[in-house]
Design a protein around this motif. Structure first.
Motif, PDB file in Angstrom:
ATOM      1  N   SER A  83      38.010  38.359  47.313  1.00  7.92           N
ATOM      2  CA  SER A  83      36.872  38.261  46.409  1.00  7.92           C
ATOM      3  C   SER A  83      36.534  36.812  46.092  1.00  7.92           C
ATOM      4  O   SER A  83      35.408  36.494  45.709  1.00  7.92           O
ATOM      5  N   THR A  94      37.986  45.596  43.080  1.00  8.63           N
ATOM      6  CA  THR A  94      38.762  45.154  41.920  1.00  8.63           C
ATOM      7  C   THR A  94      39.410  46.345  41.231  1.00  8.63           C
ATOM      8  O   THR A  94      39.068  47.492  41.478  1.00  8.63           O
ATOM      9  N   ARG A 134      35.560  39.703  36.474  1.00  9.20           N
ATOM     10  CA  ARG A 134      34.546  40.717  36.761  1.00  9.20           C
ATOM     11  C   ARG A 134      35.235  41.973  37.258  1.00  9.20           C
ATOM     12  O   ARG A 134      36.365  41.928  37.751  1.00  9.20           O
ATOM     13  N   THR A 135      34.552  43.095  37.147  1.00  8.32           N
ATOM     14  CA  THR A 135      35.038  44.343  37.723  1.00  8.32           C
ATOM     15  C   THR A 135      33.916  44.973  38.545  1.00  8.32           C
ATOM     16  O   THR A 135      32.739  44.719  38.297  1.00  8.32           O
ATOM     17  N   THR A 136      34.297  45.783  39.523  1.00  6.89           N
ATOM     18  CA  THR A 136      33.322  46.520  40.330  1.00  6.89           C
ATOM     19  C   THR A 136      33.713  47.991  40.375  1.00  6.89           C
ATOM     20  O   THR A 136      34.845  48.363  40.053  1.00  6.89           O
ATOM     21  N   ASP A 137      32.775  48.835  40.813  1.00  8.01           N
ATOM     22  CA  ASP A 137      33.039  50.271  40.936  1.00  8.01           C
ATOM     23  C   ASP A 137      33.303  50.674  42.384  1.00  8.01           C
ATOM     24  O   ASP A 137      33.199  51.850  42.733  1.00  8.01           O
ATOM     25  N   THR A 138      33.667  49.714  43.245  1.00  6.59           N
ATOM     26  CA  THR A 138      33.807  49.987  44.678  1.00  6.59           C
ATOM     27  C   THR A 138      34.808  51.096  44.966  1.00  6.59           C
ATOM     28  O   THR A 138      34.550  51.984  45.790  1.00  6.59           O
TER      29      THR A 138
END
Length: 284
Positions: free
Chosen positions: A103, A192, A254-258
């Motif tokens: 990332s 993440t 940061r965060t993601t919904d991947t």
């Protein structure tokens, strides 16, 4: 929809690669596990592969139509060997390539970022996995994990910068989807965990779950670089220390919904990971 095919998994004995092999094999996919020692892997063909020995490339690629790529360890210029390999892979019939990156490294950035930039021009089906820092760094065989076990200390140049640490199991689950989903992602996927934590937060969770006191001890950039350089090339150590410094400035906050979006289940929390991975003091 998922595609059938034969997948070559490089770095098949590593933290992510071993999990990718296991997941593909559990699905009944044909999978070839590549490593420098051709170590036997349940449910997979094993083959010797060495980035620095091109004579090993053809046998690894034969009959494969997709490949999971892991860069050579400790190299600050992996494109030097990876791009010639990818040219050969395309000529050998590989249609889809999934690259494990970071990332912290964008397309065209340093190290594996150069391979990321080239990938869409080489393959019609592709994906780049860009995971945050691994939760396993604190519980496996990483420098941090060893320091935790031996001294109860985490040393970083990240200050109180927060990072959305991610479980390697979740990265592998995303990788399998990237290798098999139809259509292919044809994009980069930032992977993440569900929460951003400072290393002080990480130490607190480890203390609570294991019952052993763990503390975070911040270092300066140069101190961290020199500490890392004791076990790896200086150029690579400087790059890692630089990433720590970027984290201190919020680069990974940061965060993601991947994970949820591709797998249908939420990403593991750090507490969940530690609970599974580390036996509490006095536990059986």
């Amino acid at each position: 929809m998922t595609a059938t095919g034969a997948a070559l998994v490089l770095g098949a004995t590593g933290t992510v690669g071993s999990r990718v092999v296991a997941r593909l094999a559990a699905r009944g996919s044909r999978v070839r596990a590549a490593s420098r020692r051709a170590a036997p892997v349940d449910g997979a063909e094993s083959v010797r592969f060495d980035w620095y020995d091109p004579a090993t490339w053809a046998s690894a690629l034969s009959g494969m139509d997709r490949v999971h790529l892991v860069a050579p360890v400790d190299s600050a210029t992996p494109a030097d060997v990876m791009l010639p390999f990818l040219e050969q892979a395309r000529a050998a019939g590989v249609r889809r390539a999934v690259l494990l990156s970071s990332s912290a490294i964008p397309a065209g950035g340093p190290a594996v970022g150069q391979v990321h930039e080239a990938l869409p021009g080489l393959f019609g089906e592709w994906a780049v996995l860009r995971p945050s820092w691994f939760m396993q760094n604190f519980t496996g065989d990483h420098l941090h994990a060893r320091s935790i076990r031996e001294e109860g200390v985490i040393r970083t140049a990240a200050g109180e910068g927060r990072v959305a640490f991610v479980d390697a199991d979740d990265i592998a689950a995303v990788a399998v989807h990237a290798l098999t989903d139809v259509p292919a992602p044809c994009t980069d996927l930032v992977v993440t965990g569900p929460e951003a934590l400072s290393h002080t937060d990480v130490a607190a969770v480890l203390t609570e779950v294991t019952g052993r006191t763990v503390v975070h001890r911040p270092l300066g950039h140069e101190e961290m670089r020199d500490r890392l350089a004791a076990s790896m090339p200086l150029e690579y150590a400087a790059m890692l220390a630089g990433l720590d410094r970027a984290n201190a400035g919020g680069a990974e906050d940061r965060t993601t919904d991947t994970v949820l979006r591709l797998t249908g289940r939420p990403a593991s929390t750090f507490r969940d990971h530690v609970t599974r991975a580390v036996r509490p003091v006095g536990g059986e």
